[in-house]
Design a protein around this motif. Structure first.
Motif: not given
Length: 198
Positions: A143-146, A53-55, A10-12
């Motif tokens: 890098h799974h949630c950035v 959200i866990s970045f 996931d990219l935010y």
């Protein structure tokens, strides 16, 4: 609600908060201006919007307005500043009035008809730069949630590599300060999921 596979990342991608140049209607690009009090409040509202959200990693454009936004949103975290996330370069028009901007959606006169002739970047160059930078980020094993903070034009240029930005504009309007574009990433491919708006 979207469904996430075990291999999906996931990219935010977030636009910075409101700046002094935003309210004075100045072209910013690679030049900079500080966040306004409203911009600071926008960032704090965005923090609340994404607090669940866990970045695992954080990135920002090298511009102060982006770094300050990320620090307000994420707190005291380690993050990396990348030139690849910078706004479009508008050449000699930087710091000038937004009245000089071409009207968005005019097929007869676009940004590429003006700014590249005065030292600015082509939209395609911004799209390639953003796509490469974000793909390189998301291809890192851990890098799974950035969360990455960038700029309106740069975010739009990246979005156009994923889906039709004209359709986005019709549905959501302009990309507002502290808007967050959520993408899924798998097999070198980004898919737009949702717009998170404060």
């Amino acid at each position: 609600m979207y469904k996430r596979s075990d291999y999906m990342k996931d990219l935010y991608l977030m636009r910075h908060g409101e700046t002094l140049f935003n309210i004075r209607r100045k072209i910013q690009g690679w030049c900079d201006s500080p966040l306004t009090e409203n911009g600071i409040n926008q960032a704090l509202m965005a923090k609340q919007k994404i607090k669940g959200i866990s970045f695992d990693h954080y990135y920002s454009s090298t511009a102060e307005r982006s770094c300050d936004t990320l620090e307000l949103v994420a707190g005291d975290v380690n993050y990396k500043r990348l030139k690849g996330l910078k706004e479009r370069n508008f050449g000699t028009f930087e710091g000038e009035s937004e009245d000089l901007n071409p009207v968005w959606g005019n097929p007869d006169f676009t940004y590429d008809d003006l700014f590249p002739h005065y030292g600015g970047e082509l939209r395609a160059d911004v799209s390639r730069r953003m796509k490469k930078t974000l793909t390189d980020i998301m291809n890192k094993d851990d890098h799974h949630c950035v969360l990455a903070v960038s700029h309106a034009g740069a975010c739009a240029a990246f979005y156009s590599t994923v889906a039709d930005y004209t359709t986005f504009r019709k549905e959501y309007g302009r990309l507002m300060n502290c808007d967050i574009l959520h993408f899924q990433f798998e097999n070198d491919t980004f898919t737009f999921v949702e717009l998170l708006r404060i």
